[in-house]
Design an enzyme around this catalytic site. Structure first.
Site, PDB file in Angstrom:
ATOM      1  N   GLY A 287      49.895  41.510  27.901  1.00 63.16           N
ATOM      2  CA  GLY A 287      49.737  41.640  29.346  1.00 63.16           C
ATOM      3  C   GLY A 287      48.588  40.841  29.918  1.00 63.16           C
ATOM      4  N   SER A 288      47.906  41.465  30.866  1.00 60.20           N
ATOM      5  CA  SER A 288      46.946  40.742  31.708  1.00 60.20           C
ATOM      6  C   SER A 288      45.795  40.104  30.955  1.00 60.20           C
ATOM      7  CB  SER A 288      46.366  41.693  32.743  1.00 60.20           C
ATOM      8  OG  SER A 288      47.412  42.326  33.429  1.00 60.20           O
ATOM      9  N   THR A 289      45.561  40.491  29.704  1.00 61.74           N
ATOM     10  CA  THR A 289      44.480  39.840  28.965  1.00 61.74           C
ATOM     11  C   THR A 289      44.765  38.354  28.786  1.00 61.74           C
ATOM     12  OG1 THR A 289      45.595  40.598  26.971  1.00 61.74           O
ATOM     13  CG2 THR A 289      43.692  41.849  27.672  1.00 61.74           C
ATOM     14  N   PHE A 290      46.019  37.932  29.043  1.00 59.05           N
ATOM     15  CA  PHE A 290      46.354  36.512  28.935  1.00 59.05           C
ATOM     16  C   PHE A 290      45.938  35.717  30.165  1.00 59.05           C
ATOM     17  CE2 PHE A 290      49.273  35.108  25.413  1.00 59.05           C
ATOM     18  CZ  PHE A 290      48.950  36.153  24.574  1.00 59.05           C
ATOM     19  N   LYS A 291      45.663  36.428  31.269  1.00 58.88           N
ATOM     20  CA  LYS A 291      45.381  35.703  32.520  1.00 58.88           C
ATOM     21  C   LYS A 291      44.194  34.752  32.402  1.00 58.88           C
ATOM     22  CE  LYS A 291      47.652  39.058  35.418  1.00 58.88           C
ATOM     23  NZ  LYS A 291      47.479  40.382  36.027  1.00 58.88           N
TER      24      LYS A 291
END
Lengths: 575, 172
Positions: A287-291
C-alpha cells in the site's frame, strides 16, 4: 622302575633307605622344576600377550584436549558475541530391557520400586505411567534431557537397564527470540529453516566449528523489536506481525522478527505452524508505503520539479472503468508534500501517470522488487511482479502499492536506498566488518534522497505518522494500510498495516519497518485499523529503546532542516 | 678366560642391567606423567563443560524476554529521554541558573596546577576492564585522536576526574 626300587628296598635295608631318600629328593626337585616351568610358561604367555597388545591392538581412544573441547556443532552468536545457539554434550535417559542379558526380568528391583525412585529424581513424571512403561519391556527414551546431577542420581539407583547415553544438545538460550533467523537442528543433526540450515556445513566442519559464527543481528535490538511487536499485536488482535531493523549503509539486518514465533528448543506441531517467515517469505501488497518510492522516482526523472505545484484531488480518478479514490476527501488540490502527508492515492497516481510505466518499472526493478529478497535465509518469497509493459492503470496502482506484492524485507531495503543517499545494497544476516560494505548500485540521486528525507520527516511531524514521532530521535517514515485481496476483490476489513521508517532523518542510519497482519480496531488503537494507529506507535516505542543501543542519542536540539518545505504544508506554515 | 676379562664382562653386564633398570624406571616415570597430564586434561574438559553449562544457564535465566518480563513487573525502566543526555559543555552550563541577588558567594574549591606530564606520580585508577591505569588509558586515547576531532562530553569529564585538584583558588 617303581617295582624295582621297592624290591631292592626290601632286599638291602640301609642302602635302600639312602636310595629312597635320594630318589624322593629327585622327585621333589623335579616337581619344583615343573611348578617353575609352569610359572615361566604363564609369565611368557603374559609377556607375549602384552607384546601382542602393544604391537597390534588399537590404542585406547584418547582425544586431544582441543578435540575434546571442540563443540559438536559450532556456536552462533550475535554481532557482539552473545551466544544465540550453542551445542553441548547432554545426557538422555534410555530404557534398555535387554541390558542384563540373562533372559530374566529386565530390572533387578520391581518396576514399581524403580518407578518410585525415578519420580523422586524427576517429580514431574508419573509413577503409574512409568511403572507400566518399565513393566512393558519396550526399549525407548524415558526422558530426553538430564542434568549431570540427575544423571548421577539415576546411576545411583543401580539398575543396569537404565542407560544414560551422551547426546548432543543444541540449545538456544534466548528461547523463541530470533527463532526465524536461527532455525533449529532436526533429529538428523542438520539445521533447518534459518541460519542453522544456511551455515550447516560450516557449523559441522571440524576445521571451522571451533570459532563461533557471528550474525549481523543485535540481540538487544531483536529483543526490543519482538517485545514491542508482540505488545502491538496483542493490543490490536492481529493474526501476525513482522518487523525489521536494517543498517542503511551496510545492508546488515540488525533485527528480524516474525510473530507469532516458535521455540527452537521445543519443536512441536504448534511451533511448526509458526515457522513461516512473514518478513522474507510472505509477499504483501504494502500500500501507501510505496508512495515515497514513486514520488522519488518522479523527482529523479525530473517529472516533479516543483514541490509547490498543486494537483487536483477532489474527485476520484477514472481510468478504464476503474476508480482511484482516497479514503476521505483531502481538499480540492494538493501539492507533493501534502500528498505524502495525507497519503493521497489520486495525486500519487497522477504523478506516476506523468512519470510513465517504463520509468517506474525500472526504478522498482532497480530496488530489487522483481526478484527474491537478498538474504541468506532459505525461505524467500518471490514478489508478485507485473510482467511486460505496464499499462496506465497498472502504473497508477503500483505507485500507491497495489498490484505489486513484495516482502517487508523488500520494502525495508527500498527505504534504506531512499534515505542513504540513493544506493541500493543487498541485505545480509552476516556481520559486515567496517569498511567492507558492498558497493551496491545507485538508484536515486543524492539530491532526491536528501529531499525525500525531508518529506519523510514531515509525514511524521505533521502527517499520518505522528504516533511514531519518538521525541529526540528525528524519525521519518510513511504509513501504509492495504486491504488484503480475497475472493472477489479486496476485503475491506482485513488490512495489512505497515509503517516504514528511518531514523535519525538528519543523517539516516537505521530503517525500521513494522507490519501488522489483520489488526482489529480495539481500544488500544482508538478503534482504528489503519497503520497510523497501530503500526506507527510500535515504531514510536521501538526507536527510543534501540536508538541509544545503536549509538543514536536522542537530541531535541537537532533535526533535519525543513525550513524550505515547511511553508508548503498547511500545518507546517502555521507553526 | 682371564680374570680381568671376566671382570670386564661382568662389569658390562652390570652396566647393561643398570641401564635397563634406568630405562624401565624412566619409562614408568614418563607414563605416569603422561597419565597425570591426561587426567588434568580430562579435568579441564569437565570444568570447561561445567563452565559452559553454567554460562548457558545464566544466559537463559537472563534472556531478553525474561528481562523484559521482569522489567514490566518489577522495575518499570523506560528508554532514556532526550533531556537525560548532554551533548556538550554548553548544554551542561545551560542547566545552571544565574546567581540570584543576595545569594551567598560561590564556594571556593581547591585547585592545583599540575604539569601535563606529571600525572604518573598520583596513584592511578585501574580500569577494571583492561587492567591498565585509567588515566594513562585516557591520555593515550587523547594522544592518538586527531587534534581536531570532537571529544565527547563524558570523555572530557572523566579525563579531568583522574586528576586531583589541590591548590585553593577563588572561582570568581
Amino acid at each position: 622302575m617303581t617295582s624295582l626300587s621297592v624290591s631292592t628296598a626290601i632286599s638291602s635295608g640301609r642302602v635302600t633307605l639312602v636310595n629312597v631318600r635320594q630318589r624322593s629328593l629327585l622327585t621333589a626337585r623335579l616337581r619344583v622344576l615343573w611348578v617353575v616351568a609352569g610359572f615361566v610358561a604363564v609369565a611368557f604367555a603374559a609377556l607375549v600377550r602384552i607384546g601382542f597388545i602393544g604391537l597390534f591392538e588399537d590404542a585406547p581412544a584418547s582425544r586431544s584436549l582441543s578435540e575434546a573441547l571442540l563443540p559438536p556443532r559450532g556456536e552462533i552468536t550475535d554481532r557482539n558475541g552473545v551466544p544465540l545457539a550453542r551445542a553441548f554434550p547432554a545426557y538422555a535417559l534410555w530404557y534398555n530391557p535387554h541390558a542384563l542379558d540373562d533372559g530374566g526380568a529386565p530390572l533387578v528391583n520391581s518396576p514399581a520400586q524403580v518407578a518410585r525412585e525415578l519420580v523422586r529424581i524427576f517429580p514431574d513424571m508419573n509413577v503409574q505411567v512409568l511403572t507400566e512403561r518399565l513393566a512393558s519391556g519396550r526399549a525407548g527414551y524415558l526422558r530426553r534431557r538430564l542434568l549431570p546431577e540427575q544423571a548421577n542420581r539415576v546411576q545411583a539407583i543401580g539398575e543396569i537397564a537404565l542407560e544414560i547415553p551422551q547426546e548432543t544438545e543444541r540449545f538456544y538460550p534466548q528461547g523463541s527470540m530470533a527463532a526465524h533467523v536461527l532455525g533449529y537442528v532436526g533429529a538428523d543433526g542438520h539445521g533447518k529453516v534459518g541460519m542453522e540450515e544456511v551455515l550447516d556445513k560450516r557449523l559441522s566442519d571440524p576445521a571451522h566449528r571451533g570459532e563461533p559464527a557471528a550474525l549481523a543481528i543485535d540481540m538487544r535490538v531483536q529483543g526490543a523489536l519482538e517485545d514491542e511487536l508482540q505488545k502491538g499485536m496483542l493490543a490490536t488482535n492481529a493474526v501476525g506481525a513482522a518487523g525489521i531493523v536494517l543498517d542503511v549503509d551496510t545492508g546488515e539486518v540488525l533485527a528480524l522478527a516474525s510473530l507469532p514465533a516458535f521455540d527452537p528448543n521445543k519443536i512441536d506441531e504448534a511451533g511448526a505452524k509458526n515457522m513461516f517467515n512473514r518478513v522474507t517469505n510472505q509477499v504483501y501488497e504494502l500500500g501507501s508505503t510505496f508512495k515515497p518510492l514513486s514520488i522519488a522516482a518522479a523527482m529523479d526523472a525530473g517529472v516533479v520539479t516543483d514541490l509547490a505545484k498543486r494537483y487536483p484531488a477532489n474527485r476520484p480518478l477514472e481510468i478504464g472503468g476503474f476508480r482511484i479514490r482516497d479514503s476521505h476527501s483531502l481538499g480540492a488540490s494538493l501539492n507533493v508534500p501534502e500528498t505524502l502527508i495525507h497519503s493521497s492515492n489520486i495525486v500519487t497516481a497522477q504523478i506516476a501517470d506523468q512519470l510513465g510505466g517504463k520509468a517506474l518499472k525500472r526504478t522498482m526493478a532497480d530496488l530489487g522488487m522483481n526478484e527474491r529478497p537478498y538474504i541468506e535465509l532459505p525461505a524467500r518469497g518471490f514478489p508478485i511482479w507485473p510482467k511486460g509493459e505496464w499499462p496506465r492503470l497498472r502504473t497508477m496502482t503500483v505507485s500507491y502499492g497495489h498490484g505489486i506484492a513484495v516482502t517487508p524485507l523488500h520494502l525495508a531495503s527500498a527505504y534504506a536506498t531512499l534515505v542513504n543517499g540513493g544506493i541500493w545494497r543487498p541485505t545480509t544476516l552476516h556481520k559486515v566488518e567496517p569498511g567492507h560494505a558492498p558497493r551496491g548500485r545507485r538508484v536515486f540521486k543524492a539530491s532526491t534522497s536528501a529531499r525525500m528525507n525531508q518529506l519523510l520527516r514531515m509525514i511524521v511531524s505533521y502527517g499520518t505518522g505522528r504516533k511514531a514521532d519518538a521525541q529526540g530521535f528525528r524519525v521519518g517514515g510513511k504509513t501504509g494500510s492495504a486491504e488484503k485481496p480475497g475472493v472477489g476483490g479486496y476485503r475491506h476489513h482485513s488490512l495489512i498495516s505497515t509503517f516504514a521508517s528511518a531514523f535519525p532523518m538528519d543523517r539516516p542510519r537505521y530503517v525500521v519497518v513494522a507490519m501488522l497482519d489483520e489488526p482489529q480496531g480495539t481500544a488500544a488503537s482508538s478503534y482504528q485499523r489503519t497503520a497510523a494507529w497501530n503500526a506507527a506507535p510500535i515504531v514510536g516505542k521501538v526507536v527510543p529503546r534501540i536508538g541509544p543501543l545503536l549509538g543514536v542519542m536522542p537530541d531535541d536540539s537537532r533535526d533535519i532542516d525543513l525550513s524550505d518545505v515547511k511553508p508548503l504544508v498547511h500545518g507546517g506554515a502555521s507553526e | 678366560m682371564r680374570p680381568s676379562a671376566r671382570m670386564r664382562s661382568i662389569g658390562w653386564a652390570a652396566v647393561l642391567a643398570v641401564c635397563i633398570a634406568l630405562f624401565i624406571g624412566l619409562t614408568f616415570q614418563v607414563n605416569s606423567v603422561k597419565s597425570q597430564v591426561r587426567l588434568a586434561e580430562r579435568h579441564i574438559v569437565a570444568l570447561e563443560r561445567e563452565k559452559m553449562m553454567l554460562e548457558t544457564e545464566f544466559e537463559t535465566r537472563a534472556s531478553q524476554q525474561q528481562l523484559a518480563n521482569w522489567n514490566t513487573v518489577e522495575f518499570g525502566y523506560r528508554a532514556p529521554r532526550a533531556d537525560q543526555f548532554l551533548e556538550n559543555e554548553r548544554e551542561l552550563a545551560g542547566l545552571g541558573t544565574p546567581r540570584a541577588a543576595g545569594a551567598p558567594a560561590p564556594i571556593r574549591v581547591a585547585s592545583a596546577e599540575v604539569p601535563e606530564d606529571s600525572g604518573d606520580s598520583f596513584p592511578a585508577m585501574v580500569s577494571p576492564l583492561t587492567g591498565k591505569a585509567f588515566a594513562a588509558e585516557v591520555d593515550d586515547a587523547a594522544e592518538h585522536a586527531p587534534a581536531h576531532s570532537r571529544e565527547t562530553l563524558s570523555g572530557r569529564l572523566t579525563r579531568g576526574a583522574a586528576r586531583i585538584v589541590l591548590r585553593a583558588e577563588t572561582v570568581e
